[in-house]
Write a protein that holds these residues in place. Sequence first.
Motif, mmCIF file in Angstrom:
data_model
loop_
_atom_site.group_PDB
_atom_site.id
_atom_site.type_symbol
_atom_site.label_atom_id
_atom_site.label_comp_id
_atom_site.label_asym_id
_atom_site.label_seq_id
_atom_site.Cartn_x
_atom_site.Cartn_y
_atom_site.Cartn_z
ATOM 1 N N PHE A 1 -5.063 5.636 30.973
ATOM 2 C CA PHE A 1 -4.173 5.897 32.100
ATOM 3 C C PHE A 1 -2.731 5.811 31.623
ATOM 4 C CE2 PHE A 1 -4.578 1.332 32.085
ATOM 5 C CZ PHE A 1 -3.314 0.884 32.395
ATOM 6 N N SER A 2 -1.874 6.455 32.375
ATOM 7 C CA SER A 2 -0.450 6.428 32.087
ATOM 8 C C SER A 2 0.307 6.435 33.407
ATOM 9 C CB SER A 2 -0.066 7.652 31.249
ATOM 10 O OG SER A 2 1.327 7.677 31.022
ATOM 11 N N VAL A 3 1.270 5.550 33.542
ATOM 12 C CA VAL A 3 2.120 5.492 34.734
ATOM 13 C C VAL A 3 3.533 5.849 34.303
ATOM 14 C CG1 VAL A 3 2.980 4.064 36.616
ATOM 15 C CG2 VAL A 3 0.679 3.683 35.722
ATOM 16 N N VAL A 4 4.112 6.844 34.969
ATOM 17 C CA VAL A 4 5.442 7.336 34.621
ATOM 18 C C VAL A 4 6.342 7.254 35.843
ATOM 19 C CG1 VAL A 4 6.745 9.331 33.790
ATOM 20 C CG2 VAL A 4 4.436 8.931 32.949
ATOM 21 N N LYS A 5 7.556 6.748 35.660
ATOM 22 C CA LYS A 5 8.536 6.707 36.746
ATOM 23 C C LYS A 5 9.177 8.083 36.865
ATOM 24 C CE LYS A 5 12.549 4.587 36.377
ATOM 25 N NZ LYS A 5 13.599 3.576 36.314
ATOM 26 N N MET A 6 9.240 8.594 38.086
ATOM 27 C CA MET A 6 9.837 9.910 38.333
ATOM 28 C C MET A 6 11.157 9.707 39.064
ATOM 29 S SD MET A 6 6.459 11.956 39.550
ATOM 30 C CE MET A 6 7.294 13.529 39.558
#
Length: 114
Positions: free
Chosen positions: A90-95
């Motif tokens: 999984f990967s969590v990216v701030k937009m």
Amino acid sequence: MLYELLGAVRPGSLMEIKEVIKTVGMQVLTNGGIVRGINNWDTTFLPKKTRKHQATHTQGHYFLMRFDCDPATQKIVRDTLGVDPRMIKFSVVKMGKGKLEDISRVKGDAEWFQ
């Protein structure tokens, strides 16, 4: 802040995938966040063989979730997914920078995936 989570769950029953997504969504909601959208990307091959939780995986069931929450909730989501045996990657990216004018036009769907 707006985050985008891309996850790969071990392929198998659709019920397992729904449970993982529901777990993440409930964590966001109970901590005061908002789930903007969820996209199911179906099962596909991983970029390379991955060993996770004493098993080797070549395929994963991908999903994308966009949600608004504070950084502490995002860390809780990441910590939970890291120990979940159903998750492969999984990967969590701030937009955006967290300002309302930066993220107000971002939809829950990923237009580039259509």
